[in-house]
Design an enzyme around this catalytic site. Structure first.
Site, PDB file in Angstrom:
ATOM      1  N   ASP A   1      -2.093  -5.298   8.112  1.00 25.72           N
ATOM      2  CA  ASP A   1      -1.436  -5.239   6.813  1.00 25.72           C
ATOM      3  C   ASP A   1      -1.463  -6.698   6.393  1.00 25.72           C
ATOM      4  O   ASP A   1      -0.722  -7.521   6.950  1.00 25.72           O
ATOM      5  CB  ASP A   1       0.014  -4.740   6.958  1.00 25.72           C
ATOM      6  CG  ASP A   1       0.706  -4.648   5.622  1.00 25.72           C
ATOM      7  OD1 ASP A   1       0.603  -5.610   4.835  1.00 25.72           O
ATOM      8  OD2 ASP A   1       1.372  -3.626   5.345  1.00 25.72           O
ATOM      9  N   HIS A   2      -2.362  -7.080   5.478  1.00 28.57           N
ATOM     10  CA  HIS A   2      -2.624  -8.504   5.320  1.00 28.57           C
ATOM     11  C   HIS A   2      -1.408  -9.292   4.813  1.00 28.57           C
ATOM     12  O   HIS A   2      -1.358 -10.496   4.948  1.00 28.57           O
ATOM     13  CB  HIS A   2      -3.890  -8.764   4.478  1.00 28.57           C
ATOM     14  CG  HIS A   2      -3.699  -8.497   3.028  1.00 28.57           C
ATOM     15  ND1 HIS A   2      -3.935  -7.269   2.483  1.00 28.57           N
ATOM     16  CD2 HIS A   2      -3.293  -9.295   2.022  1.00 28.57           C
ATOM     17  CE1 HIS A   2      -3.660  -7.323   1.198  1.00 28.57           C
ATOM     18  NE2 HIS A   2      -3.279  -8.535   0.883  1.00 28.57           N
TER      19      HIS A   2
ATOM     20  N   HIS B   1       2.883  -2.606   2.372  1.00 21.75           N
ATOM     21  CA  HIS B   1       3.233  -4.017   2.144  1.00 21.75           C
ATOM     22  C   HIS B   1       4.712  -4.221   1.817  1.00 21.75           C
ATOM     23  O   HIS B   1       5.359  -5.132   2.344  1.00 21.75           O
ATOM     24  CB  HIS B   1       2.413  -4.601   0.981  1.00 21.75           C
ATOM     25  CG  HIS B   1       0.936  -4.498   1.172  1.00 21.75           C
ATOM     26  ND1 HIS B   1       0.316  -4.737   2.366  1.00 21.75           N
ATOM     27  CD2 HIS B   1      -0.058  -4.182   0.306  1.00 21.75           C
ATOM     28  CE1 HIS B   1      -0.995  -4.587   2.228  1.00 21.75           C
ATOM     29  NE2 HIS B   1      -1.241  -4.233   0.993  1.00 21.75           N
TER      30      HIS B   1
END
Ligand code: NAP
Length: 478
Positions: free
Chosen positions: A179-180, A242
């Site tokens: 999950d960047h 996010h």
């Protein structure tokens, strides 16, 4: 660092070019790759090793944050690269791949440590994991790891199904879910910085928090991702992953970097303490929106349903705002508001913690995550004249003197060294889907109206009312 073979599915794709090669190159320049490192790129198109390498070089020239001037450095980096044609459905391609991987391991005289990076559409995850297992690619003397990018499922049931299939081939400790947002330096250091910030502002340590606001506003529209986005929407694309990860990272308030088990445990605890929403709550606490035509930075833009590839009658959401409550003695009186959307006025990812106060001046602790980064305090007027907010920054913490790393550099490095701290763990992914599923059901049953908002605004005014009902407003919506 242990030697490793990086097996990259989707090596000819956009993500590989824009993010993965530049990140690997930067790690190489910073001497953070294993000294014995081999990369095998996979795709359906026929490419020679040499053409593949020159395509990678081109992507470094376009996207690398290191100046690609020294041809020798690039050449050395590309020595590790090979290309192999593979269709995810063709089992014989995996058998050939296994031979190539073993040949390279022998050539380099390295232990089989294999990292399988799936830079392909999520519809291929299960097929690839199964074929890795059945072909013998996953039978190694060293370690094996699987790296995948969100979305992890489309809803609770499909996420569980996906995980079940992945677990036939990889154990949970071997699965690295990117999950960047978790790779962003500010997110990783938020706990520690908040802790120091609160030591500087002693009075705030003892004060109650009135509310928390988490915003991830984008100015972009759906762009080229219509096919993906129109059946995903803001709730699946941003909120379930996010936004809930940001919430978890904020609330764990880690004073120091903790072990992966500790972070995972704390995140699970937070997700379990979120009060689930029943149908009635959802209608009152969730706002759903879709952008109409409007103006952003002086430019006219079309509405969502006029975008290329979007159905004219699409009921998909491009905006969501929600009010969350935590069932915990400390947080029970503190509402948390989360919003995210496309085609909003300003691109920003920000957390505002508003403290309780008796007078008109409000103390805010602000965490800027992007595009700027920092934590600072602000004492602001509580009235609705937002443009009159007093910008008296009381304290600004110095942050990240070294150049800011790209999230992919950090995450790929962590995956290579086997550090799962900043990856999404299955438990929290499942708990996030469990929390979001009733909202998806309510969307399905059309219980929540889809409000059209003008592009270039801050979303539907119903999202303002969500806070106004509690006597609050979104900060910094100028
Ligand atoms: P893309 O440009 O469409 O690339 C897809 C890759 O998959 C290509 O290398 C393609 O290679 C390969 N591929 C497609 N079908 C295949 C098959 N049947 N067998 C073997 N290989 C196949 O997609 P992308 O933008 O790189 O995105 C990849 C994944 O990352 C997606 O899940 C996306 O949601 C996610 N992601 C992308 C971004 C981004 O910025 N692009 C950001 C975050 C997440 P061939 O055409 O040579 O077969």
């Amino acid at each position: 660092m242990e030697p490793a073979t990086f097996v990259l599915f989707g090596a000819t794709g956009d993500l590989a070019k824009r993010k993965i090669y530049p990140a690997l190159f930067q790690l190489f320049v910073d001497q953070k790759l294993p000294s014995s490192f081999s990369l095998i790129g996979l795709g359906r198109r026929e490419l020679s090793h040499e053409t593949f390498k020159s395509n990678v070089e081109q992507s470094l020239i376009t996207f690398s944050r290191s100046e690609v001037k020294d041809a020798d450095v690039v050449k050395k980096f590309l020595r590790a690269f090979r290309y192999h044609v593979l269709d995810v459905d063709r089992k014989e391609d995996y058998t050939k791949l296994l031979r190539l991987v073993e040949e390279r391991e022998e050539e380099l005289n390295i232990t089989p440590n294999r990292m399988f990076y799936l830079s392909v559409g999520p519809e291929f995850f299960e097929t690839i994991a199964t074929n890795i297992h059945e072909s013998g690619l996953g039978s190694v003397d060293g370690w094996k790891r699987l790296v995948i990018e969100k979305p992890f499922g489309h809803d609770l049931e499909s996420a569980r199904q996906l995980n079940h299939t992945l677990n036939q081939a990889f154990d949970e400790p071997e699965i690295y879910r990117i999950d960047h947002y978790l790779g962003k330096p500010m997110v990783q250091q938020m706990g520690q910085l908040l802790h120091s910030a609160l030591w500087e502002q002693a009075d705030l340590r003892t004060r109650s928090i009135a509310n928390i606001q988490i915003s991830a506003n984008e100015t972009l529209g759906v762009e080229e991702r219509a096919g993906y986005y129109d059946h995903t929407g803001a709730i699946r694309d941003m909120f379930q992953n996010h936004m809930l990860q940001l919430l978890m990272m904020l609330m764990i308030e880690l004073p120091n970097r903790s072990s992966v088990d500790e972070v995972g445990k704390l995140k699970r605890k937070i997700m379990k303490s979120l009060m689930s929403l029943n149908k009635m709550d959802i209608t009152q606490h969730v706002v759903r929106g879709q952008y109409g035509a409007g103006e952003i930075k002086g430019e006219q833009v079309v509405g969502y349903t006029d975008e290329l590839g979007i159905a004219v009658d699409s009921q998909n959401d491009t905006f969501i705002a929600a009010k969350l409550r935590v069932d915990d003695p400390f947080w029970k009186d503190t509402p948390i508001y989360i919003r995210t959307g496309k085609r909003l006025k300003e691109k920003v990812t920000r957390i505002v913690i508003e403290y309780k106060s008796k007078g008109p001046l409000k103390d805010l602790l602000i965490v800027e995550i992007g595009p700027n980064e920092g934590i600072f305090f602000q004492r602001s007027q509580s009235d609705k004249e937002r443009s009159d907010v007093e910008m008296s920054v009381r304290s600004q913490l110095s942050f990240m003197k070294e150049s800011v790393k790209d999230a992919y550099e950090t995450l790929i490095h962590d995956a290579l060294v086997g550090d799962k701290t900043y990856f999404a763990h299955w438990d929290e992914v499942e708990l996030s889907w469990e929390w979001v599923q009733p909202i998806l059901d309510a969307y399905q049953d059309t219980l929540i109206p889809l409000h059209i908002y003008s592009a270039g605004s801050y979303g539907p005014h119903e999202a303002d009312e969500l806070l106004a009902r509690d006597g609050f407003h979104w900060w910094f919506d100028f």
